[in-house]
Design a protein around this motif. Sequence first.
Motif, PDB file in Angstrom:
ATOM      1  N   TYR A  47       0.837  -1.200   0.000  1.00 42.71           N
ATOM      2  CA  TYR A  47       0.000   0.000   0.000  1.00 42.71           C
ATOM      3  C   TYR A  47       0.876   1.256   0.000  1.00 42.71           C
ATOM      4  CZ  TYR A  47      -3.948  -2.924   1.431  1.00 42.71           C
ATOM      5  OH  TYR A  47      -4.905  -3.871   1.513  1.00 42.71           O
ATOM      6  N   ALA A  52      -0.450   5.088  -1.004  1.00 48.81           N
ATOM      7  CA  ALA A  52      -1.628   5.135  -0.142  1.00 48.81           C
ATOM      8  C   ALA A  52      -1.144   5.077   1.298  1.00 48.81           C
ATOM      9  CB  ALA A  52      -2.570   3.993  -0.466  1.00 48.81           C
ATOM     10  N   GLN A  53      -0.582   6.182   1.764  1.00 52.22           N
ATOM     11  CA  GLN A  53       0.018   6.179   3.099  1.00 52.22           C
ATOM     12  C   GLN A  53      -1.013   5.893   4.170  1.00 52.22           C
ATOM     13  OE1 GLN A  53       0.756   8.632   0.958  1.00 52.22           O
ATOM     14  NE2 GLN A  53       2.967   8.618   0.707  1.00 52.22           N
ATOM     15  N   PHE A  54      -2.180   6.539   4.044  1.00 48.27           N
ATOM     16  CA  PHE A  54      -3.184   6.374   5.101  1.00 48.27           C
ATOM     17  C   PHE A  54      -3.635   4.921   5.188  1.00 48.27           C
ATOM     18  CE2 PHE A  54      -7.505   6.522   6.757  1.00 48.27           C
ATOM     19  CZ  PHE A  54      -7.245   7.137   7.950  1.00 48.27           C
ATOM     20  N   ALA A  55      -3.887   4.314   4.017  1.00 47.58           N
ATOM     21  CA  ALA A  55      -4.325   2.912   4.032  1.00 47.58           C
ATOM     22  C   ALA A  55      -3.222   2.002   4.559  1.00 47.58           C
ATOM     23  CB  ALA A  55      -4.749   2.483   2.634  1.00 47.58           C
ATOM     24  N   ALA A  58      -3.132   2.471   8.303  1.00 52.12           N
ATOM     25  CA  ALA A  58      -4.345   1.882   8.871  1.00 52.12           C
ATOM     26  C   ALA A  58      -4.255   0.362   8.852  1.00 52.12           C
ATOM     27  CB  ALA A  58      -5.569   2.353   8.094  1.00 52.12           C
ATOM     28  N   GLN A  59      -3.663  -0.173   7.777  1.00 47.44           N
ATOM     29  CA  GLN A  59      -3.470  -1.630   7.705  1.00 47.44           C
ATOM     30  C   GLN A  59      -2.581  -2.107   8.848  1.00 47.44           C
ATOM     31  OE1 GLN A  59      -4.370  -3.928   5.323  1.00 47.44           O
ATOM     32  NE2 GLN A  59      -2.922  -5.574   5.597  1.00 47.44           N
ATOM     33  N   ILE A  62      -4.646  -1.656  12.215  1.00 48.24           N
ATOM     34  CA  ILE A  62      -5.829  -2.487  12.406  1.00 48.24           C
ATOM     35  C   ILE A  62      -5.466  -3.961  12.307  1.00 48.24           C
ATOM     36  CG2 ILE A  62      -8.083  -3.053  11.477  1.00 48.24           C
ATOM     37  CD1 ILE A  62      -8.322  -0.153  10.632  1.00 48.24           C
ATOM     38  N   TYR A  63      -4.731  -4.338  11.250  1.00 46.17           N
ATOM     39  CA  TYR A  63      -4.486  -5.763  11.058  1.00 46.17           C
ATOM     40  C   TYR A  63      -3.407  -6.294  11.990  1.00 46.17           C
ATOM     41  CZ  TYR A  63      -7.784  -6.453   7.414  1.00 46.17           C
ATOM     42  OH  TYR A  63      -8.938  -6.568   6.742  1.00 46.17           O
TER      43      TYR A  63
END
Lengths: 171, 103
Positions: A47, A52-55, A58-59, A62-63
Amino acid sequence: MIFGLSLVFILTSILTVAGALAAALLRNLVHCALSLTVTFAGLALLYLQLDAQFAGFAQILIYIGAVAILVVFAILLTRGSGIPEHRSFSSSWLAGLVISAGVFSLLSWAVIESIPASAARATPQLTVQKIGQALMSSYVLPLEIVAVLLTVALIGAVIVAMPESSKGGAK
Amino acid sequence: MTPLAAFLIVAALVFAIGLAISLTRRNAILVLIGIELMLNAANLNLIAFWRFGPHPEALTGMMFAIFSIAVAAAEAAVGLGLAIAYHRSKKTTDLDAMTRMKG
């Protein structure tokens, strides 16, 4: 550059796929959960390569931070009385393997056949501030729905996993 | 091979491995892991299409991926809760032994 791909991409994708394969093949469940974490980290790196830094972060949060810990807890809570499983693969493993190989060959055939050679575009100027503004303006309804969904799902998970006796009721 | 095709093939590989995990393993928690891997592969597809699509400034693919991550987290919580509840009553998470879920 190998086949027009950057070395970083190749290393990251090898890491991701190797983690997923280890999760599929290892017999110890805790080892499976740890290699799953490697896969999640590799996907977060992919990512980040896609700007897509935010994703990506977030990955990671969260994961790796939540879902992997949850999986490890569930494995430790449901582990039997120390007896290892004899067979870790189901009786119809050959059919499952054939189905997933068929799905992969179909998907990769479709990808190779259909994607035209398009040059990579300029890096989108995307800041977290823009994402936050979009979440608060045009995506505010999905955001609220996701908030309600998360609340309901987490409360439901707690109620489902609660011991039978503490639920009360006429039983 | 274009970068988009490379990302899509990596996503297809992760999806196929997730599918293989959920179809071949016997432990219920590992099946949930396989489902998580498939959801992650879909997220990678969404973000790759967002990045190489004609309008990356429109944020739609990115938002879809973020909401998909949130829904996947909810799914993981409920699924693992179900596995723990089943283990509490039947003392197994073996899918070949799970024949009924009624108390």
